[in-house]
Every structure is written in structure tokens, then in C-alpha cells.
Design a protein around this motif. Structure first.
Motif, PDB file in Angstrom:
ATOM      1  N   ASN A 144       0.803  -1.223   0.000  1.00 55.18           N
ATOM      2  CA  ASN A 144       0.000   0.000   0.000  1.00 55.18           C
ATOM      3  C   ASN A 144       0.836   1.274   0.000  1.00 55.18           C
ATOM      4  N   ARG A 147       2.297   1.354  -3.551  1.00 55.42           N
ATOM      5  CA  ARG A 147       1.258   1.595  -4.566  1.00 55.42           C
ATOM      6  C   ARG A 147       0.792   3.042  -4.537  1.00 55.42           C
ATOM      7  N   GLU A 188      -0.252  -4.469  -7.342  1.00 49.52           N
ATOM      8  CA  GLU A 188      -1.661  -4.857  -7.278  1.00 49.52           C
ATOM      9  C   GLU A 188      -1.822  -6.371  -7.362  1.00 49.52           C
ATOM     10  N   VAL A 193      -3.475  -4.552  -2.062  1.00 45.25           N
ATOM     11  CA  VAL A 193      -3.690  -3.112  -2.212  1.00 45.25           C
ATOM     12  C   VAL A 193      -5.109  -2.747  -1.783  1.00 45.25           C
ATOM     13  N   ASP A 194      -5.220  -1.744  -0.935  1.00 43.33           N
ATOM     14  CA  ASP A 194      -6.516  -1.257  -0.452  1.00 43.33           C
ATOM     15  C   ASP A 194      -6.982  -0.140  -1.393  1.00 43.33           C
ATOM     16  N   PHE A 195      -7.780  -0.500  -2.385  1.00 43.62           N
ATOM     17  CA  PHE A 195      -8.228   0.485  -3.372  1.00 43.62           C
ATOM     18  C   PHE A 195      -9.198   1.496  -2.768  1.00 43.62           C
ATOM     19  N   ASP A 196      -9.959   1.087  -1.762  1.00 41.54           N
ATOM     20  CA  ASP A 196     -10.849   2.031  -1.087  1.00 41.54           C
ATOM     21  C   ASP A 196     -10.041   3.136  -0.412  1.00 41.54           C
ATOM     22  N   LEU A 198      -7.064   4.184  -1.278  1.00 39.44           N
ATOM     23  CA  LEU A 198      -6.502   5.035  -2.327  1.00 39.44           C
ATOM     24  C   LEU A 198      -7.540   6.034  -2.824  1.00 39.44           C
ATOM     25  N   ALA A 199      -8.769   5.561  -3.012  1.00 35.57           N
ATOM     26  CA  ALA A 199      -9.835   6.440  -3.498  1.00 35.57           C
ATOM     27  C   ALA A 199     -10.173   7.512  -2.468  1.00 35.57           C
TER      28      ALA A 199
END
Length: 249
Positions: A144, A147, A188, A193-196, A198-199
Motif C-alpha cells: 500500500n 502503490r 496490485e 492493495v486497499d483500493f478504497d 486510495l480512493a
């Protein structure tokens, strides 16, 4: 006689004022100090490969800084990560930044740009945070932190590739784009990876209201878009770029 002189003076004054009003837009257009174009020119240095702007120099420094901390982070992942996916991501970081750093140093030498030899305070803190972690926690932090860092520099690469007038910087931006995208893909592929997150981080720094198509309605399929296809009977020699194959974690 006095009235005639006063009348003549008024006419002359009116003519001067009119000429001044007509000339003002010309003067204001010629004097562009403080505008974006003037700032660009003032911050740029002439080179045989084209003007080198402040943004170009900043990009060159950031490429160097990325290698100074992401390369050792990759080495650490190879040595300490429990999973093969994280080790593979670390391998790509080491190989990619070794090559990209060589290119950046070569470009900097040609353009006369001084590069740092130490990571920033924030980057050193990230390395310390990774060093202090272990096991699953280490892998999550590695995926994370790296990324998020790659995602931020990705935008700068696109901006520089789009706006630079320097051929060396343009080539380096193209090289960096491929390297960073490869690293993002491998990070990824770890599945960590915590995409939430990042958003949310991106949204917290945004002030503009979101735009785009309306939200989809439950149970209602959108209208099918018309395919974008060429017309006529032209022949084409190029081929579509193959779709990206995402490694499975």
C-alpha cells in the motif's frame, strides 16, 4: 479667442485620451509578465534538446528520489516478504529503478541538473516503517505504501510527457511511464492493495464536484453505445495494442 483656445485644448485632450484607450490593449498584451506563459519562459533554460522547464527539472529529481528509496524497499521485500507475489513485486522494483536511475543520471548529466543522493524525509520514514514491520503486516504496508507513491508520480509523468519541450525529458517520461505502470501492476498483483483507501485519499485532496454520466438505476440496463468504427474502405497497417494481462495474486 479664449473660448477658441479652450475648445481646441478640449479636442486635443479628447484625442489623446482616445489614442491612449486604443493603445492600452496593445501594451497590456505585450506586457505578459505574471502570466503562465511568462512564468514558463522565465523558469526555462535553453538546451540543445529544447527548453528545460522547472517542471522538467522537478520531474528529473523525483525520478531520482523514487529510485533512492524504492530500490532498497524492493531489495528488502525480496529478502523479508513471506509470499512469492510480494517478492516478485520487489524484484520488479529493484530491476526497474536500477535501469530508470541510470537513465535519469545520464539525462541529468547532459542537461546540467544536480540530483540528490538521499531520499526525502518522508521517503526515509516509509523505509523505517517497513523495516519495523514483519510478516503479513509488512506485506500490507509494502503493497500500500509503494502503490500510493507510484500512483502519485504517475500523474506527474503524464503531465511532463504531455507538456515538455525537451526531447530528453520526453523520452525519460516515456521510460518512466512504462516502469511505473509495471510496478503498479505487480504491486496490485499481491492482492493486498486497499483500493478504497486510495480512493478516499484522492477524494480528500479534491475540491471539484464529480461529473460524468448519471448513476445507473437498479434493474434498468443502459442504452447500448454505438461502436466506434472507421468508415469507408481504407486499409490499415497498425494493430491494436494487446490488452494488459494482470498477474493473479
Amino acid at each position: 479667442m479664449l473660448r477658441r483656445i479652450n475648445g481646441t485644448a478640449l479636442i486635443i485632450a479628447a484625442l489623446v485620451a482616445t489614442l491612449g484607450a486604443l493603445a492600452f490593449p496593445v501594451w497590456s498584451y505585450a506586457d505578459r509578465s505574471g502570466t503562465g506563459e511568462a512564468n514558463l519562459n522565465a523558469s526555462s533554460v535553453a538546451t540543445q534538446w529544447g527548453p528545460l522547464s522547472a517542471t522538467d527539472r522537478d520531474f528529473l529529481v523525483k525520478v531520482r528520489l523514487a529510485g533512492l528509496w524504492e530500490l532498497p524497499a524492493g531489495q528488502q521485500a525480496i529478502e523479508r516478504a513471506p509470499s512469492e507475489a510480494t517478492k516478485a513485486a520487489g524484484d520488479h522494483l529493484v530491476v526497474g529503478h536500477t535501469d530508470l536511475d541510470r537513465r535519469a543520471r545520464d539525462v541529468a548529466a547532459k542537461l546540467g541538473v544536480e540530483l540528490p543522493n538521499q531520499p526525502t524525509t518522508q521517503q526515509q520514514e516509509w523505509l523505517r516503517e517497513l523495516t519495523a514491520a514483519s510478516g503479513d503486516e509488512y506485506e500490507r504496508k509494502f503493497a500500500n505504501i509503494l502503490r500510493a507513491a507510484h500512483g502519485k508520480v504517475f500523474g506527474l509523468i503524464g503531465q511532463v510527457r504531455h507538456t515538455t519541450r525537451n526531447t530528453l525529458i520526453r523520452q525519460l517520461a516515456s521510460d518512466a511511464n512504462q516502469t511505473v505502470l509495471d510496478h503498479i501492476t505487480m504491486l496490485e498483483a499481491t492482492g493486498l492493495v486497499d483500493f478504497d483507501a486510495l480512493a478516499r485519499e484522492a477524494a480528500s485532496g479534491s475540491t471539484a464536484s464529480p461529473s460524468g454520466p448519471s448513476m445507473p438505476r437498479d434493474g434498468q440496463a443502459p442504452l447500448a453505445p454505438v461502436p466506434a468504427t472507421p468508415t469507408g474502405d481504407q486499409s490499415f497497417t497498425s494493430r491494436p495494442v494487446p490488452p494488459t494481462v494482470m498477474p493473479m495474486p
